[in-house]
Design a protein around this motif. Structure first.
Motif, PDB file in Angstrom:
ATOM      1  N   LEU A 118       0.804  -1.452  -0.056  1.00 15.90           N
ATOM      2  CA  LEU A 118      -0.042   0.039  -0.010  1.00 15.90           C
ATOM      3  C   LEU A 118       0.710   1.251   0.132  1.00 15.90           C
ATOM      4  N   THR A 119       1.829   1.181   0.811  1.00 12.28           N
ATOM      5  CA  THR A 119       2.617   2.470   0.835  1.00 12.28           C
ATOM      6  C   THR A 119       4.039   2.294   0.158  1.00 12.28           C
ATOM      7  N   ARG A 120       4.525   1.424  -0.306  1.00 11.49           N
ATOM      8  CA  ARG A 120       5.768   1.330  -1.175  1.00 11.49           C
ATOM      9  C   ARG A 120       6.790   1.434  -0.347  1.00 11.49           C
ATOM     10  N   GLN A 121       6.835   1.251   0.982  1.00 13.98           N
ATOM     11  CA  GLN A 121       7.698   1.571   1.885  1.00 13.98           C
ATOM     12  C   GLN A 121       8.153   0.382   2.653  1.00 13.98           C
ATOM     13  N   VAL A 122       9.134   0.431   3.614  1.00 12.30           N
ATOM     14  CA  VAL A 122       9.517  -0.963   4.491  1.00 12.30           C
ATOM     15  C   VAL A 122       8.433  -0.765   5.624  1.00 12.30           C
ATOM     16  N   ALA A 123       7.646  -2.086   5.619  1.00 11.93           N
ATOM     17  CA  ALA A 123       6.668  -2.283   6.937  1.00 11.93           C
ATOM     18  C   ALA A 123       7.142  -2.877   7.845  1.00 11.93           C
ATOM     19  N   VAL A 124       6.750  -2.632   9.156  1.00 13.43           N
ATOM     20  CA  VAL A 124       7.172  -3.404  10.057  1.00 13.43           C
ATOM     21  C   VAL A 124       5.951  -3.574  11.139  1.00 13.43           C
ATOM     22  N   ILE A 125       5.895  -4.728  12.026  1.00  8.98           N
ATOM     23  CA  ILE A 125       4.826  -5.007  12.708  1.00  8.98           C
ATOM     24  C   ILE A 125       5.548  -5.525  13.875  1.00  8.98           C
ATOM     25  N   GLN A 126       5.048  -5.518  15.015  1.00  5.55           N
ATOM     26  CA  GLN A 126       5.601  -5.790  16.500  1.00  5.55           C
ATOM     27  C   GLN A 126       4.585  -6.799  16.963  1.00  5.55           C
ATOM     28  N   TYR A 127       4.833  -8.011  17.183  1.00  3.57           N
ATOM     29  CA  TYR A 127       4.051  -9.127  17.910  1.00  3.57           C
ATOM     30  C   TYR A 127       3.447  -8.691  18.986  1.00  3.57           C
ATOM     31  N   PRO A 128       2.150  -9.122  19.475  1.00  2.81           N
ATOM     32  CA  PRO A 128       1.407  -8.653  20.632  1.00  2.81           C
ATOM     33  C   PRO A 128       2.566  -8.779  21.646  1.00  2.81           C
ATOM     34  N   THR A 129       2.681  -7.896  22.684  1.00  2.00           N
ATOM     35  CA  THR A 129       3.803  -7.916  23.602  1.00  2.00           C
ATOM     36  C   THR A 129       3.242  -8.936  24.714  1.00  2.00           C
ATOM     37  N   LEU A 130       4.342  -9.852  24.819  1.00  3.00           N
ATOM     38  CA  LEU A 130       3.906 -11.050  25.806  1.00  3.00           C
ATOM     39  C   LEU A 130       3.720 -10.605  27.212  1.00  3.00           C
ATOM     40  N   THR A 131       4.260  -9.489  27.750  1.00  8.54           N
ATOM     41  CA  THR A 131       3.996  -9.162  29.223  1.00  8.54           C
ATOM     42  C   THR A 131       2.628  -8.702  29.176  1.00  8.54           C
ATOM     43  N   THR A 132       1.981  -8.181  28.394  1.00  8.31           N
ATOM     44  CA  THR A 132       0.450  -7.821  28.428  1.00  8.31           C
ATOM     45  C   THR A 132      -0.467  -8.866  28.169  1.00  8.31           C
ATOM     46  N   SER A 133       0.136 -10.050  27.793  1.00 12.25           N
ATOM     47  CA  SER A 133      -0.820 -10.857  27.375  1.00 12.25           C
ATOM     48  C   SER A 133      -1.220 -11.988  28.615  1.00 12.25           C
ATOM     49  N   THR A 134      -2.475 -12.663  28.367  1.00 10.93           N
ATOM     50  CA  THR A 134      -2.739 -13.314  29.358  1.00 10.93           C
ATOM     51  C   THR A 134      -3.184 -14.881  28.758  1.00 10.93           C
ATOM     52  N   VAL A 135      -3.053 -15.946  29.574  1.00  8.76           N
ATOM     53  CA  VAL A 135      -3.309 -17.156  29.350  1.00  8.76           C
ATOM     54  C   VAL A 135      -4.816 -17.489  29.001  1.00  8.76           C
ATOM     55  N   ARG A 136      -5.089 -17.766  27.828  1.00  8.76           N
ATOM     56  CA  ARG A 136      -6.824 -18.106  27.490  1.00  8.76           C
ATOM     57  C   ARG A 136      -6.954 -19.384  27.780  1.00  8.76           C
ATOM     58  N   HIS A 137      -6.208 -20.527  27.365  1.00  8.42           N
ATOM     59  CA  HIS A 137      -6.506 -21.851  27.743  1.00  8.42           C
ATOM     60  C   HIS A 137      -5.163 -22.478  27.244  1.00  8.42           C
ATOM     61  N   VAL A 138      -5.029 -23.680  28.119  1.00 11.45           N
ATOM     62  CA  VAL A 138      -4.008 -24.563  27.760  1.00 11.45           C
ATOM     63  C   VAL A 138      -4.402 -26.097  27.455  1.00 11.45           C
ATOM     64  N   GLU A 139      -4.196 -26.430  26.245  1.00 12.66           N
ATOM     65  CA  GLU A 139      -4.719 -27.894  25.800  1.00 12.66           C
ATOM     66  C   GLU A 139      -3.504 -28.972  26.136  1.00 12.66           C
ATOM     67  N   VAL A 140      -4.051 -30.131  26.415  1.00 13.91           N
ATOM     68  CA  VAL A 140      -3.064 -30.996  26.532  1.00 13.91           C
ATOM     69  C   VAL A 140      -3.560 -32.280  25.764  1.00 13.91           C
ATOM     70  N   VAL A 141      -2.779 -32.748  24.925  1.00  9.11           N
ATOM     71  CA  VAL A 141      -3.273 -33.752  23.965  1.00  9.11           C
ATOM     72  C   VAL A 141      -2.482 -35.019  23.749  1.00  9.11           C
ATOM     73  N   GLY A 142      -2.586 -36.096  23.897  1.00 11.32           N
ATOM     74  CA  GLY A 142      -1.838 -37.447  24.079  1.00 11.32           C
ATOM     75  C   GLY A 142      -1.701 -37.554  22.587  1.00 11.32           C
ATOM     76  N   ILE A 143      -0.243 -37.508  22.436  1.00  8.43           N
ATOM     77  CA  ILE A 143       0.289 -38.012  20.823  1.00  8.43           C
ATOM     78  C   ILE A 143       0.690 -39.670  20.882  1.00  8.43           C
ATOM     79  N   THR A 144       1.121 -40.100  21.944  1.00  9.87           N
ATOM     80  CA  THR A 144       1.530 -41.376  22.140  1.00  9.87           C
ATOM     81  C   THR A 144       1.247 -41.811  23.462  1.00  9.87           C
ATOM     82  N   PRO A 145       1.287 -42.949  23.964  1.00 13.24           N
ATOM     83  CA  PRO A 145       1.066 -43.298  25.495  1.00 13.24           C
ATOM     84  C   PRO A 145       1.864 -42.439  26.345  1.00 13.24           C
ATOM     85  N   ALA A 146       3.290 -42.198  25.788  1.00 17.17           N
ATOM     86  CA  ALA A 146       4.177 -41.499  26.620  1.00 17.17           C
ATOM     87  C   ALA A 146       4.673 -40.145  26.260  1.00 17.17           C
TER      88      ALA A 146
END
Length: 341
Positions: A118-146
């Motif tokens: 859109l701008t024909r310039q260099v674009a940069v974006i910062q990932y959402p800062t983790l220090t302001t993020s909260t845990v929404r969910h933790v999923e635990v999935v069995g891939i093999t028995p161990a």
């Protein structure tokens, strides 16, 4: 502001517009011919002389026209009464393009690619800062028995997957108990707090699950700490080479500076909230290597009293500020909307 000052600003506006478009010094005759200012060429020359004396324009060569200085660009940007809005078609295309992203990483990549186009310039974006993020969910999935897969999902859309080798068989019932234990302890906590809580989990775990919890906690902490190497995405760096003449003797150092995460993070640190565009022009940039550039940035998304991260464009001081400001603001709005969903 007096009528004479207002007229001089219109002359400055004309010089900025013509210089950005043509990359050639602008003469008084060209201003009279191209812009309907309603004054004579002599008056324009007098206004240009006053603007030059005040440091808003300069004469790069003898007998040449004038070009804006950093101070001139600053006055122009500060007095932008209208920012050219994106068309309905452009806005629809932005929304459609970003809405097709499959995860946070894809949102980041699509955003910089789109903004660079859109701008024909260099674009940069910062990932959402983790220090302001909260845990929404933790999923635990069995891939093999161990072997388990941990999936950490944050409120900012970040999804992090980790494998855990338990070294011992674990039942489906134990997997369910581990999932409940992790979500009870971590859901709704900020990542820094969650990391500290994870370290305490083995102490409170049932004896029969303690060894599993120790291994899970060791792996999960990696997902809860900040990873600086993942915090930025750049796109369109090659656009700078189209304007190599705008960086006399400095293009290489600009490119090298863009490779330094800390330099770019400082540029985005100046970004205001998601409602305010920040424009840093030339010498206003803290990093010496970036003083031949301008940076247009803004925060995106809202979280509490702040924003999730920053995005923007980097280019020569001779840039189309109204168009770039409109593009940066529009992309930031849509990125914030998508991540909030």
């Amino acid at each position: 502001m007096s009528s004479a000052d207002e007229r001089r600003f219109e002359v400055l506006r004309a010089i900025v517009a013509d210089y950005v478009r043509d990359n050639e010094p602008v003469a008084s005759k060209a201003i009279v011919e191209r812009h309907n200012l309603g004054v004579s060429s002599a008056t324009v020359r007098n206004d240009m002389a006053a603007l030059e004396e005040e440091g808003y324009i300069t004469q790069p060569h003898t007998s040449a026209g004038r070009i804006p200085t950093d101070k001139g660009y600053r006055l122009f940007v500060d007095r932008l009464s209208e920012v050219k809005p994106l068309s309905v078609a452009e806005r629809r295309a932005i929304r459609s393009f970003l809405a097709g992203a499959i995860d946070l990483d894809d949102v980041m990549r699509r955003s910089v690619r789109l903004l660079a186009q859109l701008t024909r310039q260099v674009a940069v974006i910062q990932y959402p800062t983790l220090t302001t993020s909260t845990v929404r969910h933790v999923e635990v999935v069995g891939i093999t028995p161990a072997r388990l897969m941990l999936v950490l999902i944050t409120d900012t859309g970040r999804v992090d997957q980790r494998m855990v080798d338990l070294g011992d068989v674990v039942t489906e019932e134990s997997v369910a108990r581990l999932r409940t234990m992790l979500n009870t302890a971590l859901t709704g906590r900020r990542l820094a707090d969650a990391a500290a809580k994870v370290a305490e989990l083995p102490e409170s775990a049932p004896t029969e699950l303690r060894d599993h919890v120790i291994k899970i906690s060791t792996v999960l902490v990696e997902s809860l700490v900040e990873h600086p190497e993942e915090r930025l995405v750049l796109g369109g760096t090659a656009n700078l080479t189209r304007n190599a003449t705008d960086f006399p003797n400095s293009l290489r150092q600009v490119l090298e500076a863009l490779e330094e995460q800390v330099v770019v993070l400082k540029l985005l640190a100046a970004a205001g909230d998601s409602r305010t565009i920040t424009v840093r022009i030339g010498e206003e940039n803290e990093a010496e290597e970036m003083r031949s550039t301008s940076v247009v940035s803004i925060g995106y998304g809202r979280l509490g009293g702040g924003h999730l991260g920053g995005l923007g464009v980097v280019g020569p001081t001779r840039m189309d500020y109204p168009t770039n400001i409109a593009a940066v603001r529009a992309v930031a709005n849509y990125v914030g909307e998508i991540l909030s969903q």
